[in-house]
Write an enzyme that holds these catalytic residues in place. Sequence first.
Site, short mmCIF file in Angstrom:
data_model
loop_
_atom_site.label_atom_id
_atom_site.label_comp_id
_atom_site.label_asym_id
_atom_site.label_seq_id
_atom_site.Cartn_x
_atom_site.Cartn_y
_atom_site.Cartn_z
N GLY A 139 -15.61 22.89 -43.37
CA GLY A 139 -14.25 22.10 -44.87
C GLY A 139 -14.05 21.01 -44.83
O GLY A 139 -13.17 20.24 -45.45
N GLU A 197 -16.10 26.04 -38.27
CA GLU A 197 -17.83 26.30 -38.96
C GLU A 197 -17.66 25.10 -39.31
O GLU A 197 -18.12 24.53 -40.58
CB GLU A 197 -18.48 27.49 -39.56
CG GLU A 197 -18.35 28.27 -39.03
CD GLU A 197 -18.24 29.80 -40.17
OE1 GLU A 197 -18.95 30.53 -39.96
OE2 GLU A 197 -18.88 29.02 -41.19
N PRO A 198 -17.74 23.50 -38.68
CA PRO A 198 -17.41 22.46 -39.48
C PRO A 198 -19.04 21.80 -39.33
O PRO A 198 -19.58 21.85 -38.87
CB PRO A 198 -16.51 21.56 -38.17
CG PRO A 198 -16.48 21.97 -37.11
CD PRO A 198 -16.66 23.26 -37.17
N ARG A 236 -19.93 18.80 -42.17
CA ARG A 236 -19.35 17.53 -42.83
C ARG A 236 -18.95 16.25 -42.15
O ARG A 236 -19.04 15.69 -41.60
CB ARG A 236 -19.14 17.19 -44.15
CG ARG A 236 -18.63 16.23 -44.79
CD ARG A 236 -18.20 16.30 -46.42
NE ARG A 236 -18.43 16.84 -46.89
CZ ARG A 236 -19.07 17.51 -47.91
NH1 ARG A 236 -19.39 16.25 -48.88
NH2 ARG A 236 -19.62 18.48 -48.88
N ARG A 288 -27.27 13.35 -53.46
CA ARG A 288 -25.50 14.40 -53.74
C ARG A 288 -25.09 12.69 -55.04
O ARG A 288 -24.47 13.60 -55.53
CB ARG A 288 -24.61 13.77 -52.67
CG ARG A 288 -25.34 14.13 -51.13
CD ARG A 288 -24.41 14.91 -50.22
NE ARG A 288 -22.84 15.57 -50.85
CZ ARG A 288 -22.05 14.34 -51.03
NH1 ARG A 288 -21.80 13.10 -50.79
NH2 ARG A 288 -21.15 15.22 -50.76
N TYR A 296 -24.02 16.12 -57.47
CA TYR A 296 -22.61 15.77 -58.08
C TYR A 296 -21.82 14.81 -58.16
O TYR A 296 -20.90 14.49 -58.21
CB TYR A 296 -21.84 16.17 -56.51
CG TYR A 296 -22.42 17.31 -55.22
CD1 TYR A 296 -22.49 18.58 -55.29
CD2 TYR A 296 -23.42 16.94 -53.73
CE1 TYR A 296 -23.19 19.42 -55.03
CE2 TYR A 296 -23.40 17.77 -53.62
CZ TYR A 296 -23.70 19.17 -53.55
OH TYR A 296 -24.45 19.82 -52.84
N CYS A 302 -38.54 9.54 -60.83
CA CYS A 302 -39.15 9.59 -62.12
C CYS A 302 -38.24 10.34 -63.30
O CYS A 302 -38.14 11.19 -63.36
CB CYS A 302 -40.64 9.74 -63.24
SG CYS A 302 -41.41 8.57 -62.00
N GLU A 303 -36.96 9.64 -62.98
CA GLU A 303 -35.69 10.57 -63.28
C GLU A 303 -34.60 9.72 -63.66
O GLU A 303 -34.23 9.21 -62.62
CB GLU A 303 -35.00 11.05 -62.31
CG GLU A 303 -35.87 12.35 -61.74
CD GLU A 303 -35.48 13.62 -62.62
OE1 GLU A 303 -35.09 14.31 -63.45
OE2 GLU A 303 -36.68 14.44 -62.44
N TYR A 357 -25.67 16.27 -45.54
CA TYR A 357 -26.38 17.09 -46.92
C TYR A 357 -26.68 16.07 -47.28
O TYR A 357 -26.99 15.91 -48.18
CB TYR A 357 -25.00 17.42 -47.41
CG TYR A 357 -24.32 18.65 -47.25
CD1 TYR A 357 -24.54 19.65 -46.77
CD2 TYR A 357 -23.14 18.07 -46.83
CE1 TYR A 357 -23.90 21.11 -46.14
CE2 TYR A 357 -21.95 19.15 -45.87
CZ TYR A 357 -22.73 20.31 -45.48
OH TYR A 357 -22.11 21.47 -45.18
N1 LLP Z 1 -19.48 27.59 -43.39
C1 LLP Z 1 -19.64 28.13 -44.70
C2 LLP Z 1 -20.17 29.33 -44.87
C3 LLP Z 1 -19.86 27.54 -45.79
O1 LLP Z 1 -20.62 27.53 -46.61
C4 LLP Z 1 -20.53 25.46 -45.08
C5 LLP Z 1 -21.22 24.58 -45.90
C6 LLP Z 1 -19.23 25.39 -44.13
C7 LLP Z 1 -19.19 26.08 -42.82
C8 LLP Z 1 -20.10 24.12 -43.52
O2 LLP Z 1 -18.94 23.57 -44.31
P1 LLP Z 1 -18.55 21.86 -44.82
O3 LLP Z 1 -17.77 21.52 -42.44
O4 LLP Z 1 -19.99 20.96 -43.64
O5 LLP Z 1 -17.67 21.56 -45.31
N2 LLP Z 1 -24.30 20.04 -49.95
C9 LLP Z 1 -22.86 19.97 -50.36
C10 LLP Z 1 -22.32 20.96 -49.26
C11 LLP Z 1 -22.53 22.10 -49.44
C12 LLP Z 1 -22.03 23.05 -48.62
C13 LLP Z 1 -21.79 23.65 -48.25
N3 LLP Z 1 -20.69 24.89 -47.38
C14 LLP Z 1 -22.21 18.35 -50.27
O6 LLP Z 1 -23.35 17.92 -50.18
O7 LLP Z 1 -21.12 17.99 -50.83
#
Ligand code: LLP
Length: 410
Positions: free
Chosen positions: A237, A270-271, A273, A309, A313, A339-340, A368
């Site tokens: 996150g 669990e990083p 992004r 993305r 979003y 075609c969108e 992502y």
């Molecule tokens: N742990 C869990 C349980 C998760 O669901 C996620 C992301 C992460 C870790 C990793 O989170 P991060 O560090 O990447 O924020 N497709 C979307 C993002 C979906 C995230 C899903 N879960 C986008 O393009 O913004």
Amino acid sequence: MNSSIRYVNNTLYSDTTPLQEIAAQVGTPTYVYSLTRIIANLRHLQTAFAELRPHIHYSAKANANLAILRALIGAGAGVDAVSGGEIHRALAAGASPSEIVFAGVGKTPDEIRYAVEQGVGWFNIENRAECDLINDFAEDLGRDQIQVALRFNPEVTANTHPYIATGHGGAKFGLTAETITSILDRSAEYPHLNFSGIHIHIGSQLQDVEATRQAVQAALTLIAPYPNIRTINIGGGFPVAYTPNTDLPTAADFAAALRPLLRGYELILEPGRSIVADAGVLLTRVLYMKYQAGQAWAIVDGSMTELIRPALYKAHHEILPILKSETTNQRVSIAGPVCETADVLGRDVVISYVETGSLLAVMTTGAYGMVMSSNYNARPRPAEVVTDEQGWRIVRRRETWDDLISAEQA
Ligand code: LLP
């Protein structure tokens, strides 16, 4: 822009390689990732959380390219996998099974069996019935004491895009406090499970630390009567700046808010992004210019099939020329061939002069991007390239038209 992806003499580079060299040799669209930046991002998180000695499990869902997984595993990271396919990838990239966390709201029985067989280190559980499945497979396969973390839905609303908030009561994710207590009170029914962790992940691209602090506090209150739970997994996150000069909490801000709460616990992160996003760019070339209804369009060869993305979003990605010119800026919308009407990578981008043939970089697309790509409109997936201080190499070749039909029978 950062120490790896930056302009040198008006030419955009990834590490020691000018991006035009990659575009010339590999074609476009192509993803380019700086391994140097990826490892620097991992070290940055480790340093910010140093006092809490976190176990970092890179979230493969952000970018599961084998070369990236291998580099991160080599640098000491574990892997957060969300499917049997991601476990398979992590193992193929050299992960030790015990360093894999298996998460996911809908693990199939086959995936659970595979994960138990392989000996994955942790299961993050999102359903009471999962406890039965894991326990039964462990019994069948003669495994003892599998470490599990129950995923708690703390009913806090993360400050982020609603599609990527996961910790509010209405979300499909996690278990309520009542369910967790009831499972823990009956833990003796699962002799092969070791209920030693609690997991939370309230969302991605979090805009403040307060919701996370509240969620961790709620988790600690919940597990207080269960002294066997010594591991707190707070998910991912950590946010990334998609626009220059945005004011976002840093990893150090998260660490400072959580440090007083988490002393004495094992911490798992669990990083996804924050490790890969700013290490990646999508290279694309202008196919056509078009002027109509008072608007300038650059139609490029990259699209929503490589990067969904913006369409999904309304996400903003900076789009920069690979060769910066001194000419005056123009305002142009940058769109792909799909075609969108939603297939627009950037609206009203102010950019120096572009014309047919110009090369552009869609920035901060290491996370992502490729993982969410598709073959819509029968578009082959792009090539992927990595750079480091030694140069560059292709780590996934561009798909061909034959690849697109290879699994089918007429
Ligand atoms: N742990 C869990 C349980 C998760 O669901 C996620 C992301 C992460 C870790 C990793 O989170 P991060 O560090 O990447 O924020 N497709 C979307 C993002 C979906 C995230 C899903 N879960 C986008 O393009 O913004």
